[in-house]
Design a protein around this motif. Structure first.
Motif, short mmCIF file in Angstrom:
data_model
loop_
_atom_site.label_atom_id
_atom_site.label_comp_id
_atom_site.label_asym_id
_atom_site.label_seq_id
_atom_site.Cartn_x
_atom_site.Cartn_y
_atom_site.Cartn_z
N GLU A 85 0.81 -1.22 0.00
CA GLU A 85 0.00 0.00 0.00
C GLU A 85 0.84 1.27 0.00
OE1 GLU A 85 -2.84 -0.23 3.12
OE2 GLU A 85 -3.90 -1.95 2.26
N ALA A 86 2.12 1.15 0.30
CA ALA A 86 3.01 2.31 0.26
C ALA A 86 3.83 2.35 -1.03
CB ALA A 86 3.94 2.28 1.47
N GLY A 87 3.49 1.49 -1.98
CA GLY A 87 4.27 1.37 -3.20
C GLY A 87 3.96 2.45 -4.23
N PRO A 88 4.44 2.26 -5.46
CA PRO A 88 4.25 3.25 -6.52
C PRO A 88 2.78 3.40 -6.88
CG PRO A 88 5.95 1.65 -7.10
CD PRO A 88 5.25 1.12 -5.90
N VAL A 89 2.50 4.42 -7.67
CA VAL A 89 1.14 4.70 -8.14
C VAL A 89 1.18 5.05 -9.62
CG1 VAL A 89 0.27 5.49 -5.90
CG2 VAL A 89 1.31 7.14 -7.51
N ASP A 98 -18.93 17.61 -17.22
CA ASP A 98 -19.02 18.62 -16.18
C ASP A 98 -17.67 18.97 -15.56
OD1 ASP A 98 -21.93 18.95 -16.15
OD2 ASP A 98 -21.94 16.88 -15.48
N GLY A 99 -16.58 18.47 -16.12
CA GLY A 99 -15.28 18.81 -15.56
C GLY A 99 -14.31 17.66 -15.65
N PHE A 100 -13.53 17.46 -14.58
CA PHE A 100 -12.55 16.37 -14.59
C PHE A 100 -12.31 15.90 -13.17
CE2 PHE A 100 -9.78 20.08 -13.87
CZ PHE A 100 -8.95 19.62 -12.86
N ARG A 101 -11.71 14.71 -13.09
CA ARG A 101 -11.25 14.17 -11.81
C ARG A 101 -9.92 13.47 -12.06
NH1 ARG A 101 -12.88 13.04 -6.68
NH2 ARG A 101 -14.89 14.02 -7.09
N VAL A 102 -9.01 13.59 -11.12
CA VAL A 102 -7.73 12.90 -11.20
C VAL A 102 -7.55 12.04 -9.96
CG1 VAL A 102 -6.65 14.67 -12.63
CG2 VAL A 102 -6.47 14.82 -10.14
N ALA A 103 -6.70 11.04 -10.08
CA ALA A 103 -6.44 10.15 -8.94
C ALA A 103 -5.06 9.54 -9.07
CB ALA A 103 -7.49 9.05 -8.87
N LEU A 104 -4.53 9.13 -7.94
CA LEU A 104 -3.36 8.27 -7.89
C LEU A 104 -3.87 6.87 -7.60
CD1 LEU A 104 -0.90 10.46 -5.78
CD2 LEU A 104 -1.35 10.53 -8.25
N VAL A 105 -3.55 5.93 -8.48
CA VAL A 105 -4.08 4.57 -8.38
C VAL A 105 -2.94 3.60 -8.14
CG1 VAL A 105 -5.43 2.77 -9.52
CG2 VAL A 105 -5.95 5.19 -9.97
N GLY A 106 -3.03 2.87 -7.03
CA GLY A 106 -2.03 1.88 -6.72
C GLY A 106 -2.39 0.51 -7.25
N LEU A 107 -1.52 -0.45 -7.05
CA LEU A 107 -1.85 -1.83 -7.39
C LEU A 107 -3.07 -2.29 -6.61
CD1 LEU A 107 1.70 -3.44 -7.53
CD2 LEU A 107 0.09 -3.26 -9.44
N GLU A 143 1.60 13.23 -1.79
CA GLU A 143 1.73 11.84 -1.34
C GLU A 143 3.17 11.35 -1.36
OE1 GLU A 143 -0.67 9.90 -0.16
OE2 GLU A 143 -2.12 11.54 -0.34
N GLY A 144 4.04 12.01 -2.14
CA GLY A 144 5.44 11.61 -2.21
C GLY A 144 5.64 10.22 -2.79
N ARG A 145 4.86 9.90 -3.82
CA ARG A 145 4.93 8.56 -4.40
C ARG A 145 5.66 8.55 -5.74
NH1 ARG A 145 1.26 4.70 -2.42
NH2 ARG A 145 0.46 5.42 -0.42
N ARG A 146 6.30 7.43 -6.03
CA ARG A 146 6.85 7.20 -7.36
C ARG A 146 5.70 6.95 -8.32
NH1 ARG A 146 11.00 2.31 -9.20
NH2 ARG A 146 11.05 2.85 -11.43
N CYS A 147 5.79 7.47 -9.55
CA CYS A 147 4.72 7.32 -10.54
C CYS A 147 5.22 6.45 -11.69
CB CYS A 147 4.28 8.68 -11.05
SG CYS A 147 2.86 8.60 -12.18
N VAL A 148 4.47 5.38 -12.00
CA VAL A 148 4.90 4.44 -13.03
C VAL A 148 4.41 4.82 -14.43
CG1 VAL A 148 5.00 2.54 -11.37
CG2 VAL A 148 2.90 2.91 -12.70
#
Length: 405
Positions: A85-89, A98-107, A143-148
Motif C-alpha cells: 500500500e506504500a508502493g508506486p502509483v 461537467d469537468g474532470f477528476r484525477v487520482a493516484l491509483v495503486g496496485l 503523497e510523495g509517491r513514485r509514478c509508473v
C-alpha cells in the motif's frame, strides 16, 4: 567466488518469467497466499518464494511471514501476499461533460488520493488536460509517491493507435482532437517518464470492473453505463477488452429503443444515448436541470429520493423499459455471461431490479431459457481505476524491466 550460481539465484532466474504473472495474480486478488501463488504458477514452492521476494524487493507486494492458518487448512500455513500500500502509483485522469477528476491509483485498483476540478470543459482539450496534469502533480507531491505512468479516460471513442478523440459529442472538443499527444506532452512536462495511455471512459470502467469489481470471473462481460451525458458500452471477451480493429467498437449508445423518441446527435432518433441518460431522466420526470451539481448526480439523487413520487416513478419505469430493450438486443447479438451497469443505469437497476431483468429476459432470445445476470458496477470512480490499470499494465507484464530498465 567460484562462479557457480547459488540455489536461490537459480530459482529466481527460473522464475524470472513468472514475475509478471505472479504480480497480476496478487494485483487481482487471485493469489492471497504463497501456496496459491505456487499452484497458480505451476512452479515449486521455492521458486514461488523467490518470485515473491523479488516483487517485495521492487516495492510492489508485501509478504506476511507471520500468517494464521486459514479455516480448514492443513499442514504449515502459507505466507500471505498483498500489494504494498506504500508502493508506486499511476496517475489517472478522467474528463467528463461537467469537468474532470484525477487520482493516484495503486496496485489492486486502490485509489490512493483523488481531486476534482472545473465545471466547464472548453473546446481546446489542451486547457483541461493541462489542469488535469497540474492537479495530478499536486497529488503526487502531497503523497510523495513514485509514478509508473499515466492513463486518461475520455467520454469519446478513441481511435487506435493514434489516440484521437473520435466525435466527442458531449464535450466541446473537435472531432479528431489529438488527446493522446496533448496528454503525453503535459505528463512529460512534469517529469513522468513512464508509459502514457488514453481510452474511452466506459471501456476503462469495464476493464476495472472485470479485474476488481462486479465483472470478476466473467469470460464475456458486457458493460453499459451512463456518464454525465450519453450512454457508452464495452465488451470484455475471453478476459480481454475488445475495442475492434481501430478502437471504435461497441458504440451501444446509438441503438434505437424508441422510434418516436428524441433526435440523436448521430442523426437517428430514439437512441439509448438520448433516451436513457441523466438529462433524459430529468426531462421525463419534469425536472429542470440545475447548475449546483452534475446532471448525473441530480438524476441519481432523484431516482433514489423520488420513488414515492408518481412522476419520478413513471420516468424510472420508462427508462428501465427502454434500457431493457437495448440490453436485450445486445444479449441477442453478443450472448455475454454477465451484464454490469454503471452510472444512472445502476441506479435504475437498484430502483426496480425485477422489472429490468424481466424486460431483458422477455425480449432476449437467450434470456428466456437462461437469464443473463444483470449487476450494478461496484467500484467508485471505475473509469479512473481503469485508466490506472492501463498505466500499470507494462509493470504487470514485466515488473523488473519496467521498474529497473
Amino acid at each position: 567466488m567460484n562462479g557457480k550460481a547459488t540455489p536461490t539465484r537459480t530459482r529466481l532466474e527460473r522464475g524470472r518469467s513468472a514475475l509478471g504473472p505472479a504480480l497480476e495474480l496478487v494485483h487481482t486478488g487471485r493469489a492471497p497466499t504463497r501456496a496459491v501463488l505456487t499452484s497458480e504458477l505451476g512452479v515449486t514452492r521455492a521458486t514461488a518464494g523467490a518470485v515473491a521476494a523479488e516483487l517485495e524487493a521492487l516495492g510492489l507486494i508485501r509478504v506476511d511471514s507471520r500468517p494464521g492458518a486459514g479455516a480448514g487448512s492443513q499442514g504449515r500455513p502459507s505466507h500471505r501476499l498483498a500489494v504494498d500500500e506504500a508502493g508506486p502509483v499511476a496517475l489517472a485522469a478522467q474528463v467528463h461533460a461537467d469537468g474532470f477528476r484525477v487520482a493516484l491509483v495503486g496496485l489492486g485498483g486502490r485509489i490512493v488520493a483523488t481531486a476534482a476540478g472545473r465545471s466547464v470543459v472548453e473546446a481546446d482539450p489542451a486547457q483541461v488536460l493541462g489542469e488535469c496534469v497540474a492537479a495530478g502533480e499536486a497529488l503526487l507531491r502531497e503523497e510523495g509517491r513514485r509514478c509508473v505512468g499515466a492513463g486518461l479516460a475520455v467520454p469519446s471513442a478513441v481511435a487506435e493507435p493514434e489516440g484521437t478523440a473520435f466525435n466527442p459529442v458531449h464535450i466541446a472538443w473537435p472531432s479528431g482532437a489529438p488527446v493522446q499527444q496533448i496528454f503525453t506532452e503535459r505528463v512529460r512536462a512534469i517529469g513522468i517518464g513512464g508509459p502514457v495511455f488514453t481510452g474511452n471512459d466506459v471501456n476503462l470502467a469495464a476493464l476495472a470492473e472485470h479485474r476488481h469489481g462486479a465483472g470478476r470471473g466473467a469470460d464475456n462481460l458486457l458493460c453499459v453505463a451512463t456518464g454525465h451525458r450519453g450512454v457508452g458500452g464495452a465488451l470484455v471477451l475471453g478476459g480481454r477488452l475488445h475495442t475492434g480493429s481501430s478502437g471504435l467498437a461497441l458504440e451501444v449508445g446509438h441503438l434505437a429503443v424508441n422510434p418516436e423518441g428524441r433526435p440523436c446527435y448521430c442523426g437517428g432518433r430514439g437512441c439509448l444515448d438520448v433516451e436513457t441518460d441523466p438529462l433524459a431522466f430529468l426531462t421525463e420526470a419534469g425536472r429542470e436541470p440545475g447548475p449546483e451539481t452534475s446532471l448525473l448526480q441530480q438524476a441519481a439523487s432523484l431516482v433514489r429520493a423520488g420513488r414515492a413520487e408518481p412522476a419520478v416513478r413513471s420516468a424510472t419505469h420508462r427508462l428501465i423499459d427502454r434500457l431493457g430493450l437495448g440490453l436485450a438486443g445486445l444479449v441477442n447479438i453478443l450472448s455475454p455471461d454477465r451484464i454490469i451497469l454503471g452510472g444512472l443505469h445502476r441506479e435504475l437497476l437498484e430502483a426496480d431490479p425485477d422489472r429490468l431483468r424481466a424486460v431483458v429476459a422477455d425480449r432476449s432470445l437467450w434470456g428466456r431459457s437462461s437469464a443473463v445476470p444483470v449487476l450494478g458496477c461496484t467500484l467508485d470512480h471505475n473509469s479512473l481505476v481503469g485508466a490506472g490499470e492501463v498505466a500499470w499494465q507494462p509493470v504487470l507484464d514485466d515488473p523488473l524491466g519496467a521498474l529497473t530498465g
